[in-house]
Design an enzyme around this catalytic site. Structure first.
Site, PDB file in Angstrom:
ATOM      1  N   LYS A  73      86.735  60.033  17.344  1.00  9.63           N
ATOM      2  CA  LYS A  73      85.667  59.221  16.750  1.00  9.63           C
ATOM      3  C   LYS A  73      86.212  58.241  15.715  1.00  9.63           C
ATOM      4  O   LYS A  73      85.863  57.068  15.713  1.00  9.63           O
ATOM      5  CB  LYS A  73      84.622  60.121  16.083  1.00  9.63           C
ATOM      6  CG  LYS A  73      83.844  61.030  16.990  1.00  9.63           C
ATOM      7  CD  LYS A  73      82.739  61.758  16.240  1.00  9.63           C
ATOM      8  CE  LYS A  73      83.251  62.620  15.112  1.00  9.63           C
ATOM      9  NZ  LYS A  73      84.109  63.735  15.554  1.00  9.63           N
ATOM     10  N   GLU A  98      86.613  61.477   4.754  1.00 11.40           N
ATOM     11  CA  GLU A  98      87.623  62.443   5.212  1.00 11.40           C
ATOM     12  C   GLU A  98      89.028  61.980   4.873  1.00 11.40           C
ATOM     13  O   GLU A  98      89.816  62.723   4.286  1.00 11.40           O
ATOM     14  CB  GLU A  98      87.482  62.669   6.720  1.00 11.40           C
ATOM     15  CG  GLU A  98      86.308  63.525   7.107  1.00 11.40           C
ATOM     16  CD  GLU A  98      86.399  63.996   8.546  1.00 11.40           C
ATOM     17  OE1 GLU A  98      86.300  65.201   8.778  1.00 11.40           O
ATOM     18  OE2 GLU A  98      86.547  63.142   9.442  1.00 11.40           O
ATOM     19  N   ARG A 107      96.665  54.243   9.928  1.00 11.46           N
ATOM     20  CA  ARG A 107      96.116  54.256  11.286  1.00 11.46           C
ATOM     21  C   ARG A 107      95.876  52.834  11.792  1.00 11.46           C
ATOM     22  O   ARG A 107      96.158  52.519  12.947  1.00 11.46           O
ATOM     23  CB  ARG A 107      94.814  55.044  11.315  1.00 11.46           C
ATOM     24  CG  ARG A 107      94.984  56.551  11.237  1.00 11.46           C
ATOM     25  CD  ARG A 107      93.713  57.240  11.674  1.00 11.46           C
ATOM     26  NE  ARG A 107      93.837  58.680  11.704  1.00 11.46           N
ATOM     27  CZ  ARG A 107      93.077  59.470  12.445  1.00 11.46           C
ATOM     28  NH1 ARG A 107      92.141  58.953  13.221  1.00 11.46           N
ATOM     29  NH2 ARG A 107      93.223  60.775  12.418  1.00 11.46           N
ATOM     30  N   GLN A 221      79.678  64.949  13.190  1.00 11.33           N
ATOM     31  CA  GLN A 221      80.449  65.966  13.901  1.00 11.33           C
ATOM     32  C   GLN A 221      79.527  67.004  14.524  1.00 11.33           C
ATOM     33  O   GLN A 221      78.632  67.516  13.852  1.00 11.33           O
ATOM     34  CB  GLN A 221      81.418  66.650  12.930  1.00 11.33           C
ATOM     35  CG  GLN A 221      82.425  67.559  13.597  1.00 11.33           C
ATOM     36  CD  GLN A 221      83.564  67.873  12.649  1.00 11.33           C
ATOM     37  OE1 GLN A 221      84.396  67.037  12.341  1.00 11.33           O
ATOM     38  NE2 GLN A 221      83.605  69.108  12.161  1.00 11.33           N
TER      39      GLN A 221
END
Length: 230
Positions: A73, A98, A107, A221
C-alpha cells in the site's frame, strides 16, 4: 452526551440557501475553469488505467486504500504522489504515521533511480549509482513539491490545521495519510469499539475533504483475522 473527538467546532453559517439556477451556474463555471490535461479533470495519478476510469483524483473525494499488511500500500501511495508532483507539478502532502521522513525519502529515491532500497540503508553505492543520484533527471525529482509530515502522534484536529496551512502556503492539491489506524485514540472508552472510532474518523475525513475541496487518500490496514470470518 456522546463524546465526538473528530467533530468540527460549531460555525456560524449563512441561512440563505442558493436556488437551482445559482447552483447550476456555479457548477458550469467550475467545469469551464477546470484545466483538462489528457482528459483529466482532477489530480492525475500517473497510472493510465486509473486516470481513464476516474479522470484523476477529484475534489472533495475521500479514497480509502485498504489491504492486509505488507501488500504494498505504501509503495503504491508513494508512486501516486511522485507522479502527481514530478510529472504533473501538483503540490501534494503526505502525513506518514508509520515511516519517518528519511525512510519515505529513501523509498522515493530508490524508486526514482531504480537503485536497490537496501543501498540507501547501507550507503554502499557504486560509482554509476552516484551518477544517477546527481543527474539532471534526479534533480527534477528533488525539486518536486512533495511535503512530508512524519508526526507519529498526529490527531485529527492537528491534521485539519496542517492541511489548511499547507493549502494556504503551498497550494497543496492532494493529501495522503499512511495509515489512519494510527490516528485512533489508544484509550478507548469501554462503550466505544475500535470499529466505531474508525468509522467516526472516516466520516470526519470525508467532511474534511469536502471542506478543503481537495482529494484525500487514506491507507487503512485490514486485520488478517478478517479473512477467516464467514
Amino acid at each position: 452526551m456522546d463524546n465526538a473527538p473528530y467533530d468540527f467546532d460549531p460555525i456560524q453559517v449563512d441561512s440563505a440557501i442558493p436556488n437551482l439556477g445559482d447552483t447550476l451556474n456555479s457548477a458550469l463555471n467550475e467545469l469551464d475553469n477546470k484545466q483538462s490535461l489528457l482528459g483529466l479533470t482532477g489530480v492525475p495519478s500517473g497510472l493510465t488505467a486509473l486516470d481513464r476510469i476516474f479522470s484523476g483524483w477529484q475534489k472533495s473525494e475521500l479514497i480509502i486504500l485498504a489491504s492486509r499488511p505488507s501488500i504494498g500500500k505504501s509503495s503504491f501511495l508513494l508512486s501516486i504522489l511522485r507522479n502527481a508532483a514530478v510529472d504533473f507539478g501538483a503540490p501534494v502532502a503526505l502525513f506518514s504515521l508509520e515511516m519517518g521522513r528519511n525512510q519515505v525519502l529513501n523509498r522515493l529515491m530508490a524508486a526514482e533511480t531504480e537503485i536497490n532500497l537496501e543501498k540507501f540503508r547501507s550507503g554502499s553505492f557504486a560509482p554509476h549509482e552516484w551518477v544517477k543520484l546527481s543527474s539532471l533527471q534526479f534533480q527534477r525529482f528533488s525539486e518536486a513539491p512533495i511535503f512530508i509530515d512524519d508526526n507519529h502522534n498526529l490527531k485529527f484536529e492537528d491534521l485539519r490545521v496542517k492541511c489548511l496551512q499547507m493549502i494556504k502556503r503551498h497550494d497543496v492539491k492532494l493529501v495522503a495519510i499512511d495509515n489512519i489506524q494510527l490516528m485512533l485514540s489508544t484509550n478507548l472508552e469501554e462503550s466505544t469499539s475500535e470499529y466505531e472510532e474508525l468509522s467516526k474518523l472516516i466520516r470526519s475525513l470525508k467532511a474534511l475533504s469536502s471542506e478543503l475541496k481537495i482529494p484525500i487518500i487514506a491507507l487503512s490496514q485490514i486485520n488478517r483475522t478478517a479473512e477467516t470470518r464467514v
